[in-house]
Design a protein around this motif. Structure first.
Motif, PDB file in Angstrom:
ATOM      1  N   LEU A 129      43.335 146.842  41.708  1.00 49.53           N
ATOM      2  CA  LEU A 129      42.631 147.570  42.767  1.00 49.53           C
ATOM      3  C   LEU A 129      42.082 146.611  43.824  1.00 49.53           C
ATOM      4  O   LEU A 129      42.213 146.841  45.030  1.00 49.53           O
ATOM      5  CB  LEU A 129      41.493 148.393  42.162  1.00 49.53           C
ATOM      6  N   ILE A 130      41.468 145.510  43.364  1.00 43.61           N
ATOM      7  CA  ILE A 130      40.930 144.526  44.303  1.00 43.61           C
ATOM      8  C   ILE A 130      42.048 143.879  45.115  1.00 43.61           C
ATOM      9  O   ILE A 130      41.899 143.625  46.320  1.00 43.61           O
ATOM     10  CB  ILE A 130      40.126 143.456  43.533  1.00 43.61           C
ATOM     11  N   LEU A 131      43.205 143.620  44.476  1.00 44.44           N
ATOM     12  CA  LEU A 131      44.346 143.055  45.199  1.00 44.44           C
ATOM     13  C   LEU A 131      44.806 143.987  46.317  1.00 44.44           C
ATOM     14  O   LEU A 131      45.036 143.555  47.449  1.00 44.44           O
ATOM     15  CB  LEU A 131      45.505 142.796  44.230  1.00 44.44           C
ATOM     16  N   PHE A 135      44.565 143.436  50.713  1.00 43.99           N
ATOM     17  CA  PHE A 135      45.705 143.380  51.617  1.00 43.99           C
ATOM     18  C   PHE A 135      45.675 144.471  52.684  1.00 43.99           C
ATOM     19  O   PHE A 135      46.525 144.482  53.570  1.00 43.99           O
ATOM     20  CB  PHE A 135      47.012 143.483  50.828  1.00 43.99           C
ATOM     21  N   VAL A 136      44.716 145.388  52.611  1.00 47.57           N
ATOM     22  CA  VAL A 136      44.636 146.456  53.601  1.00 47.57           C
ATOM     23  C   VAL A 136      44.148 145.884  54.933  1.00 47.57           C
ATOM     24  O   VAL A 136      43.048 145.350  55.031  1.00 47.57           O
ATOM     25  CB  VAL A 136      43.680 147.572  53.123  1.00 47.57           C
ATOM     26  N   ALA A 143      44.228 137.707  53.240  1.00 48.23           N
ATOM     27  CA  ALA A 143      44.111 138.275  51.895  1.00 48.23           C
ATOM     28  C   ALA A 143      43.913 137.177  50.854  1.00 48.23           C
ATOM     29  O   ALA A 143      43.122 137.326  49.917  1.00 48.23           O
ATOM     30  CB  ALA A 143      45.362 139.090  51.564  1.00 48.23           C
ATOM     31  N   TYR A 144      44.616 136.057  51.030  1.00 49.05           N
ATOM     32  CA  TYR A 144      44.488 134.932  50.101  1.00 49.05           C
ATOM     33  C   TYR A 144      43.070 134.380  50.112  1.00 49.05           C
ATOM     34  O   TYR A 144      42.455 134.172  49.059  1.00 49.05           O
ATOM     35  CB  TYR A 144      45.500 133.848  50.497  1.00 49.05           C
ATOM     36  N   SER A 211      39.933 136.459  60.704  1.00 48.34           N
ATOM     37  CA  SER A 211      39.745 137.019  62.039  1.00 48.34           C
ATOM     38  C   SER A 211      39.321 138.480  61.996  1.00 48.34           C
ATOM     39  O   SER A 211      38.652 138.980  62.895  1.00 48.34           O
ATOM     40  CB  SER A 211      41.039 136.891  62.857  1.00 48.34           C
ATOM     41  N   SER A 212      39.712 139.196  60.908  1.00 50.78           N
ATOM     42  CA  SER A 212      39.352 140.603  60.765  1.00 50.78           C
ATOM     43  C   SER A 212      38.129 140.713  59.851  1.00 50.78           C
ATOM     44  O   SER A 212      38.244 140.888  58.640  1.00 50.78           O
ATOM     45  CB  SER A 212      40.534 141.398  60.176  1.00 50.78           C
TER      46      SER A 212
END
Length: 213
Positions: A129-131, A135-136, A143-144, A211-212
């Motif tokens: 779930l956390i993965l 990535f969203v 994400a990494y 950046s996000s």
């Protein structure tokens, strides 16, 4: 995690902390220095940084053939460390299930393999779930980095509980009657709790590579 399996913990843990701390510092400082020497900071990729450095150094030394076995070794290392992290965290859930701090089902073991399958399945589901959440709306690099920060936060939560318990022990009426003196218990517990809380807070501060926000 392995507390029940340590022989002579009063002697072994002291040596392990000193030796492990020295080795970790040497490895981290040495590997970071090697990356800085091999690749300029501006050109370093956050995801493939080590392999990027190995590729450049092996090409410069004329031993490019060594890159493939090193890549295989690194992949095996990552798989093993991931398994250890997830298994270690799942064992904590398993123990909490045995002691009824969490639902009793987490303390179940497989009838044939005797593995804590319920805790492993729950932790596997939480990890997946956390993965997916990481990535969203993010690139692979973001994400990494987010996953690294989350892994720090998850471990700091466990250490916060650990050092809080040690603080309570150090300031209790019976402190200082065991292996360590009252002063040692109090100083080490307060220092550990402060460092852990600092690390937990810093894990939520986005780095310049995100950046996000």
């Amino acid at each position: 995690v392995m507390g029940d399996e340590i022989r002579d913990p009063a002697r072994t843990i002291r040596r392990a902390v000193l030796l492990g701390g020295a080795l970790c510092a040497t490895v981290y400082i040495g590997s970071t220095a090697s990356l800085i020497v091999a690749i300029p900071k501006a050109d370093m990729a956050v995801v493939q940084g080590p392999m990027q450095a190995l590729d450049k150094m092996s090409s410069h030394l004329g031993v490019s053939w060594i890159l493939l076995p090193l890549a295989v070794l690194m992949a095996a290392s990552i798989a093993g460390s991931t398994s250890a992290w997830i298994n270690g965290s799942a064992r904590i859930m398993f123990v909490c299930g045995l002691d009824r701090y969490l639902p009793k089902v987490l303390g179940r073991t497989h009838p044939r393999w005797e593995s804590p399958y319920a805790a492993l399945c729950m932790f596997g589901a939480l990890t997946s779930l956390i993965l997916c959440m990481s990535f969203v709306g993010a690139s692979v690099k973001e994400a990494y980095v987010t996953l690294i920060d989350l892994s720090v936060a998850l471990q700091m939560i466990s250490y916060t509980y650990l050092f809080s318990t040690l603080v309570r022990t150090g300031f209790s009426a019976t402190s200082g009657t065991g292996t360590f003196s009252r002063f040692t218990l109090r100083v080490s517990s307060l220092a550990g709790l402060a460092a852990t809380l600092g690390g937990l807070i810093m894990a939520f501060v986005p780095s310049h590579q995100i950046s996000s926000i």
